[in-house]
Design a protein around this motif. Structure first.
Motif, PDB file in Angstrom:
ATOM      1  N   LEU A 137       0.891  -1.147   0.102  1.00 11.85           N
ATOM      2  CA  LEU A 137       0.124   0.011  -0.041  1.00 11.85           C
ATOM      3  C   LEU A 137       0.675   1.213  -0.052  1.00 11.85           C
ATOM      4  N   GLY A 138       1.964   1.132  -0.809  1.00 14.71           N
ATOM      5  CA  GLY A 138       2.769   2.486  -0.853  1.00 14.71           C
ATOM      6  C   GLY A 138       3.926   2.325   0.369  1.00 14.71           C
ATOM      7  N   HIS A 177     -10.721   8.077   7.313  1.00 17.05           N
ATOM      8  CA  HIS A 177      -9.822   8.598   6.210  1.00 17.05           C
ATOM      9  C   HIS A 177      -8.902   7.818   5.836  1.00 17.05           C
ATOM     10  N   LEU A 178      -8.276   6.435   6.580  1.00 20.86           N
ATOM     11  CA  LEU A 178      -7.493   5.619   6.235  1.00 20.86           C
ATOM     12  C   LEU A 178      -7.831   4.835   4.957  1.00 20.86           C
ATOM     13  N   PRO A 179      -6.960   4.131   4.351  1.00 21.03           N
ATOM     14  CA  PRO A 179      -7.180   3.417   3.140  1.00 21.03           C
ATOM     15  C   PRO A 179      -7.994   2.245   3.875  1.00 21.03           C
ATOM     16  N   ILE A 180      -8.641   1.469   2.963  1.00 20.70           N
ATOM     17  CA  ILE A 180      -9.505   0.337   3.412  1.00 20.70           C
ATOM     18  C   ILE A 180      -8.971  -1.154   2.819  1.00 20.70           C
ATOM     19  N   VAL A 181      -8.704  -2.070   3.333  1.00 20.33           N
ATOM     20  CA  VAL A 181      -8.273  -3.283   2.900  1.00 20.33           C
ATOM     21  C   VAL A 181      -9.308  -4.218   3.479  1.00 20.33           C
ATOM     22  N   LEU A 182     -10.110  -5.014   2.438  1.00 20.09           N
ATOM     23  CA  LEU A 182     -11.216  -6.029   2.517  1.00 20.09           C
ATOM     24  C   LEU A 182     -10.415  -7.303   2.720  1.00 20.09           C
ATOM     25  N   VAL A 218     -11.159   1.455  -1.343  1.00 20.44           N
ATOM     26  CA  VAL A 218     -10.768   0.090  -1.207  1.00 20.44           C
ATOM     27  C   VAL A 218      -9.064   0.013  -1.950  1.00 20.44           C
ATOM     28  N   LYS A 219      -8.177   0.019  -1.094  1.00 16.45           N
ATOM     29  CA  LYS A 219      -6.832   0.050  -1.591  1.00 16.45           C
ATOM     30  C   LYS A 219      -6.309  -1.413  -1.947  1.00 16.45           C
ATOM     31  N   LYS A 261       0.635  -9.346  -3.941  1.00 15.30           N
ATOM     32  CA  LYS A 261       1.470  -8.381  -3.755  1.00 15.30           C
ATOM     33  C   LYS A 261       2.430  -8.814  -2.314  1.00 15.30           C
ATOM     34  N   GLY A 262       1.508  -9.322  -1.522  1.00 18.19           N
ATOM     35  CA  GLY A 262       2.159  -9.875  -0.320  1.00 18.19           C
ATOM     36  C   GLY A 262       1.475 -11.022   0.331  1.00 18.19           C
ATOM     37  N   VAL A 263       2.079 -11.816   1.457  1.00 18.44           N
ATOM     38  CA  VAL A 263       1.394 -13.019   1.807  1.00 18.44           C
ATOM     39  C   VAL A 263       1.363 -12.731   3.326  1.00 18.44           C
TER      40      VAL A 263
END
Length: 523
Positions: free
Chosen positions: A178-179, A359-364, A383-384, A443-445
């Protein structure tokens, strides 16, 4: 001088009219707190008249007593010499429960962390050291454990394709999530109750992650507060925070406000793969060895083996009679942790509500089909990212492993990868598993049980050993593939044909179907 109370005196106060418990060597009158306890009054009454410290301590962060009870509720010291002799807790091997591979290995002499060469070794060492109820909670999964087993075994059916005559002296496992910069392409997934395995708890896991530059997602049901977990974290260390939306939305909104005050937390991970608790039989059986926890709600109390949420209502017994019969303790640790969790989340209502309160990014987290992955991608940029997960096999048994869903997305809607970041978790035991997932587009595990067993095996050092082993195995796999950087891993490095044969073979999403799903998700 304050009066000292005996076990017999405390035993006299086990009713809704007068309820005492012993915590940390002191007697507390919790009668007035019963109606307002978040988990309902039943679970406190179940522990009434006893020393509840062992059940209470791993669940409640420090300061909970002081925040919840008036000073007058602390009656006085407890005379521990008056306690009846405790029965020795049975180990997993003594209960007749079928042994896992880790338990079989536990019969071998693993004396220290230095003897542990892989994650199975660490699980075996932890199995020797942690309590029966901790093992049952960490190990358990839904029904017949088929999804949990497939999570582990599916990776063995994916073959790697090493290349030769490639300079493999350099290997860099750094990447971004996520950057945010991280040093390894794996992260700690949200997993509750770390202090069941070791007093260092989630903060101990955070300390290990800080050493290795790994991301940690803090569980909504962590046994320490988010503030405690991130305190003293390494510079630049990255955290996420897991959200289980509560029936009382105000509680979730208040928690989000707390999270916003922690700059280390970079995103909110909304968990969706367990809207109701699965049937985890190993965990439910642990009720017989004291695994009841004071967090169960009246709605969700009881066993997943019965359709009645209220054992007293089912049997017609009075609550006190029910407690005496032991019925209120059914369900195990996992069942208890679902107290107050909302099962009514939808695309239509939940994401707009969440947009208003963070205001934070969301991961589902918890997507198990390509259709849901596609819908999620259309909710970018709110949703990021998404985590493909079947909740470690702990919710619906025979649900697909995350690798199946990852391959489904590649087959039916590969554009998802360009819109949001896609992560997987569940079943990771080797560095080669991590590398295979990355080659297929992850992208990651995420790691769920492994850090918990590492913590149980050796505290902070055990988690460090877990991350050290996995990082070394990832590096070895990358070198043998001839890949210097994580970004260089791709589809050409794996042969997944054996797994692709088992994928969902429906029509998939055509243009009209995609449009229909998008419209439906917005209505």
């Amino acid at each position: 001088m304050a009066k000292t109370y005996t076990y017999a005196e405390v035993q006299e106060h086990r009713s809704p009219a007068s309820c005492w418990v012993v915590l940390y060597g002191h007697v507390y009158d919790v009668t007035t707190f019963l109606p307002s306890h978040p988990g309902g009054s039943k679970i406190i009454l179940q522990l009434a008249g006893t020393d509840a410290t062992e059940e209470y301590d791993p669940i409640h962060p420090p300061g909970t007593l002081e925040d919840s009870l008036p000073a007058s509720a602390k009656l006085g010291p407890f005379d521990t010499t008056t306690l009846p002799a405790a029965q020795e807790e049975a180990s997993p091997a003594q209960t007749g429960t079928p042994k896992s591979p880790a338990q079989e290995q536990a019969e071998e002499p693993l004396a220290s962390l230095d003897d542990c060469l892989n994650l199975d070794d660490l699980e075996a060492l932890a199995t020797r050291k942690i309590s029966r109820k901790a093992w049952a909670y960490y190990y358990s999964a839904g029904d017949d454990l088929r999804s949990k087993t497939l999570n582990n075994t599916v990776y063995s059916r994916i073959l790697l394709r090493p290349r030769i005559f490639v300079d493999c002296t350099r290997c860099d496992t750094r990447t971004t999530i996520l950057g945010h910069n991280v040093n390894v392409p794996f992260f700690v997934s949200p997993a509750a109750m770390a202090r069941l395995g070791n007093p260092a708890g989630e903060k101990g896991i955070a300390q290990a992650c800080g050493k290795f530059g790994a991301l940690q997602i803090i569980s909504n049901n962590a046994s320490q507060t988010p503030e405690q977990i991130v305190e003293g974290s390494a510079e630049g260390q990255v955290f996420g925070w897991q959200l289980y939306v509560q029936n009382e939305r105000a509680k979730s909104e208040a928690m989000l406000q707390r999270i916003h005050r922690l700059p280390q937390v970079k995103f909110v991970c909304l968990t969706l793969d367990a809207p109701v608790p699965g049937k985890r039989e190993h965990d439910e059986r642990s009720k017989n060895v004291g695994a009841s926890l004071p967090v169960r709600s009246s709605v969700q109390a009881g066993s997943a083996s019965t359709t009645s949420p209220d054992p007293a209502a089912k049997s017609g017994m009075r609550l006190e009679e029910n407690i005496e019969a032991g019925e209120a303790g059914a369900g195990g640790v996992g069942k208890a942790l679902f107290a107050g969790t909302a099962p009514d989340l939808t695309w239509k209502t939940t994401l707009p509500w969440l947009r208003k309160h963070t205001h934070l990014p969301i991961v589902l987290k918890g997507l198990q089909t390509h259709e849901d992955a596609y819908i999620a991608s259309l909710h970018a940029p709110q949703v990021k990212g998404i985590i493909l997960s079947n909740h470690g096999g702990r919710a619906m048994d025979t649900a697909p492993p995350s690798i199946h869903t990852l391959l489904e997305i590649r087959k039916y809607c590969p554009e998802v990868f360009s819109r949001i970041e896609v992560f997987v978790d569940g079943g990771i035991k080797r560095g080669t598993d991590v590398v295979k997932a990355l080659c297929l587009g992850a992208k990651g595990v995420g790691l769920g049980r492994a850090p918990l067993f590492g913590l149980g095996a050796g505290g902070v050092e055990g988690v460090e050993r877990t991350l050290e082993i996995l990082k070394a195995e990832v590096e070895t796999a990358m070198r043998l593939l001839g890949v210097e950087e994580v970004g260089g891993l791709g589809r050409r490095h794996v042969n997944a044909r054996a797994v692709e044969r088992d994928l969902y073979d429906g029509d998939g999403l055509g243009g009209w179907e995609k449009a229909g799903l998008w419209v439906g998700s917005k209505l």
